[in-house]
Design an enzyme around this catalytic site. Structure first.
Site, mmCIF file in Angstrom:
data_model
loop_
_atom_site.group_PDB
_atom_site.id
_atom_site.type_symbol
_atom_site.label_atom_id
_atom_site.label_comp_id
_atom_site.label_asym_id
_atom_site.label_seq_id
_atom_site.Cartn_x
_atom_site.Cartn_y
_atom_site.Cartn_z
ATOM 1 N N ASP A 17 26.692 -43.438 6.124
ATOM 2 C CA ASP A 17 27.896 -44.254 6.071
ATOM 3 C C ASP A 17 28.794 -44.079 4.838
ATOM 4 O O ASP A 17 29.875 -43.518 4.916
ATOM 5 C CB ASP A 17 27.506 -45.727 6.200
ATOM 6 C CG ASP A 17 26.742 -45.999 7.483
ATOM 7 O OD1 ASP A 17 26.370 -45.033 8.172
ATOM 8 O OD2 ASP A 17 26.511 -47.168 7.810
ATOM 9 N N GLU B 103 14.720 -51.922 5.719
ATOM 10 C CA GLU B 103 15.689 -50.883 6.050
ATOM 11 C C GLU B 103 15.748 -49.807 4.969
ATOM 12 O O GLU B 103 15.852 -48.619 5.261
ATOM 13 C CB GLU B 103 17.071 -51.527 6.233
ATOM 14 C CG GLU B 103 18.148 -50.569 6.687
ATOM 15 C CD GLU B 103 19.487 -51.258 6.894
ATOM 16 O OE1 GLU B 103 20.390 -50.617 7.448
ATOM 17 O OE2 GLU B 103 19.624 -52.442 6.509
#
Length: 801
Positions: A556, A771
């Site tokens: 990202d 995560e």
């Protein structure tokens, strides 16, 4: 040698065997815990069918009815939840600890084979966490999203549901509370009041709702609870001096209503205190698939033993010396990945036109329409935050699942490939139906046909090809194998050969189309006007880039060129294209289909060119690293003297040491003898660059963007990329003779130890997988539980690459 007739007969036999295997697979995977967004829910792999789910809330706080537990939510703040064992077929057990609502619940799910997927049952056991609590309200519901009939009756201390649908046939369901269950104590002055059913252990309510709203069961239940509570207050006002202080067990208890036919959502409620248990048993019409409540424990016990035995046989962690606590973590990781498998059906928001580049001044959302409904069978990265399919994540998930159950993994991969359009495009994020869209902000819902995603889904195809090669089943060796041994052994070889080849040929067609999609949509501007590269130089550019994000790359906010440009070329994308080219070249030697082989062999000549272009375009000799590139106007450019119309452009390297610069090595595109490998390994091993005692950080500690901005891929440690580092070292460098073999082995050993130790430490302390992990402290960060690619820690422990 076998005769042509024998080979033909073998092929026909293989086709029959493959069909039989698929039928058995379909039956074993018909029903499952395929609603991973819920703490517990079931559905069949059928569109618009019968769904079910669990709900609960504590009775001490009068506002808890507004905080019903149903879908997994980070805000629910459960201390722990997840599967301790789940085999993906017919067994799964889970624990849920909810301190805020004062209850612990465990679920044990089993299936037995039969017609139309057979029958299944789940036993819920638990306890309220304190003796002085008023108790907890438990609810279990069934809703019919499609055609058919369903009705409920409450009698003999159980809720009984009968129904029929075109896909499921006739079925019956029992929701049976244990005889030992206790209701919360009722104040003496209310025990004989109208409406108090002190001895009732279960009550039911039925509703007729829009089929598309069945997923809103919690909201509909809340409406009924409010309606019932108001009626209770009115009913008790003449019996109690202070009706406003009615205990929660009375205030939020529900009476039987709407149980006849004509409704399509039925909720069974149990109000309990102390230890409790209840069974939910679904039985198909097949009498051989009946389930006795007394047998659930015995069946679950056998499946638990089978799971543990199989887990050790596949991963061998005890044999490798891991502690029981570490093995438990690994077992839970695998089980939670499997427990995150979902079946999704519905329409997605898809743009009919490519989204223009940000650099063209087109930030506006292109008009999108709902697609035709379609199905997807997929794993999910995170049950509370990402309970849907993600293309880039799926390939990593399959690296773990493929070790445990390759047929289940292939079924998921095929499901993804079936969503591919005629141009070879697969939507990178699958947001199907209103329930899924409810979790996603509008600006992220639309999928664009020019947006790609890393083709990790092809890891499964690569693994299957490697399996064939490892067994010596390539085209070049087939004749030798057929000439050796008895005719019976030859036939066995042919059986295995054709079955594996059949699977590979089925997947190879998608690999070809996916590469074509990348070549057609992600091609970059040619560098023919740059003197320092050859006229034929080419590259690739991620579409969908903005100034601060390249979401399509999967990395990202990883820093790229400061401003987006149509002249950008991205080294990670070039590496993925080269990986696909290499894979298709390999598939050309393994496929049996002449047409497929013809298409695949076209890539053979391209591989050498790709490898040459990778170095020519993206290797920065000055900084000794692979970099993105862009183009800019030279300082000395004079437009009046631009005779060849080059625009005075020159190539500029965009270098940020970190995950992007590692991709050529991660995908095994750098030769073991290349000096470039030495520079890459030095970068990984340098504590001032990427090395930490917790894993390899995503961006160099010396980079100006380290830890800045959103700080998503600007320093934190991600398990999926660390796995690729270990996998490439193990497969391509530490086991291959070369000048950097010992350095590769040293990095591999240290990195594997660091990753395992830190993931285990964080799991031990928090009971969650995360995560990402902090590069300074190792602490788990962001979404949790994150039981997608973080579960690759199982493969790392087992050294399964």
């Amino acid at each position: 040698m076998l005769s042509v007739l024998a080979l033909t007969a073998g092929l026909q036999s293989d086709q029959c065997q493959a069909q039989q295997q698929q039928q058995e697979l379909d039956s074993s995977l018909w029903w499952g815990t395929y609603r991973p967004n819920l703490y517990f829910g079931t559905r069949p792999r059928l569109p618009s069918s019968l769904v079910s789910g669990l709900m609960w809330f504590g009775l001490d706080d009068r506002l808890n009815w507004q905080r019903i537990r149903h879908s997994c939510e980070l805000g629910d703040n459960l201390a722990e939840y997840g599967y301790s064992r789940h085999n993906g077929r017919d067994f799964g057990e889970q624990s849920m600890l909810d301190n805020d609502q004062g209850v612990e619940i465990k679920s044990t799910f089993i299936k037995v084979p039969g017609e139309r997927g057979g029958s299944w049952a789940v036993r819920f056991t638990g306890r309220t966490l304190a003796e002085n609590m008023q108790g907890v309200s438990l609810a279990y519901y069934f809703g019919l999203e499609g055609n058919g009939t369903i009705s409920m009756a409450v009698k003999a201390g159980a809720a009984q549901i009968k129904g029929s649908t075109p896909d499921l046939g006739k079925f019956r369901i029992r929701i049976v509370p244990a005889k030992s269950n206790r209701r919360p104590p009722v104040p003496s002055d209310l025990r004989n009041s109208v409406g108090v059913q002190a001895g009732s252990k279960i009550n039911g309510v039925g509703m007729r709702v829009a089929k598309a709203d069945i997923w809103k069961a919690k909201d509909l239940y809340q409406d009924k609870l409010l309606e019932s509570a108001r009626a209770r207050i009115n009913a008790f006002s003449e019996y109690a001096e202070n009706a406003g202080s009615l205990p929660g067990s009375i205030l939020f208890g529900m009476d039987n209503s709407g149980l006849g036919s004509g409704n399509n959502l039925f909720i069974a409620q149990m109000v309990v205190h102390g230890e409790f248990s209840f069974d939910v048993i679904y039985e198909c019409e097949d009498k051989s698939a009946r389930i006795d409540s007394d047998a659930i424990v015995a069946i679950a016990s056998n499946r638990r033993k089978e799971f543990d035995s199989r887990f050790e046989a596949i991963f061998g962690l005890a044999e490798k010396g891991f502690s029981p606590e570490q093995i438990e973590m690994a077992r839970n990781a695998l089980s939670n990945l499997i427990g995150g498998i979902g079946y999704f059906y519905g329409s997605g928001l898809v743009s009919s036109e490519p989204k223009p580049d940000h650099i063209d001044g087109a930030d506006d959302v292109v008009d999108a329409e709902l697609s035709e409904p379609y199905a997807l069978f997929a794993t999910t990265p995170s049950r509370p935050f990402f309970p849907r399919g993600f293309l880039w994540d799926e390939g990593f998930h399959q690296l773990v699942l493929g070790q445990w159950d390759s047929d289940l993994g292939l079924e998921i991969v095929r499901s993804w490939f079936r969503t591919m359009d005629d141009n070879g495009w697969i939507a990178r994020e699958q947001i199907l139906g209103d329930e899924a869209r409810n979790k996603v902000p509008r600006e992220f819902q639309v999928q664009y046909p020019n947006f790609a995603n890393p083709p990790t889904i092809l890891f499964t195809v690569e693994a299957l090809a490697d399996r064939l090669l490892a067994q010596g089943l390539s085209s070049s060796s087939k004749d030798d194998m057929l000439q050796a041994g008895s005719e019976q052994s030859q036939e066995g070889v042919c059986d295995e050969l054709h079955l594996l080849r059949s699977k590979l040929a089925d997947l190879a067609q998608y690999s070809v189309r996916l590469l074509e999609f990348f070549q057609n949509t992600q091609a970059g501007d040619k560098l023919s006007r740059v003197d320092t590269v050859s006229p034929s130089a080419f590259g690739y550019r991620w579409r969908g880039r903005t100034e601060n994000h390249t979401l399509t790359s999967g990395l990202d906010d990883y820093p790229r060129a400061r401003l987006p440009s149509k002249y950008e070329l991205h080294v990670d994308l070039f590496s993925w294209a080269t990986f696909m080219t290499r894979l298709n070249t390999e598939l050309a030697s393994l496929t049996e289909s002449d047409n497929e082989a013809s298409e695949l062999r076209k890539t053979g000549g391209e591989l050498k060119s790709h490898l040459e272009q990778l170095d020519e375009i993206h290797w920065n000799e000055h900084d000794k690293m692979y970099c993105d590139v862009t183009m800019q106007v030279r300082d000395d450019y004079d437009e009046l003297e631009d005779e060849d119309g080059s625009g005075g452009l020159e190539r500029v390297f965009v270098c940020h040491r970190g995950y992007v610069s590692l991709f050529p090595m991660l995908l095994g595109l750098v030769s073991p003898n290349s000096g470039k490998l030495g520079h890459i390994l030095d970068m990984i091993e340098d504590p001032e660059e990427l090395w930490t005692e917790y894993g390899v950080r995503s961006l160099s500690k010396n980079d100006e963007y380290y830890g800045q901005g959103e700080n998503y891929w600007r320093g934190p440690i991600w398990i999926n990329i660390n796995y690729l580092v270990l996998s490439s070292l193990h497969r391509n460098y530490m086991t291959v003779k070369g000048p950097y073999q010992e350095q590769a082995r040293r990095i591999y050993t240290g990195l594997r130890e660091n990753l395992v130790n830190n993931v285990f430490a964080q799991y031990r302390d928090t009971r969650f997988f995360w995560e990402q992990y902090n590069p300074e402290s190792g602490s788990g960060q962001r979404t949790h539980p994150f039981t997608g690619w973080t579960t690759l820690i199982v493969n790392v422990m087992a050294e399964k690459y």
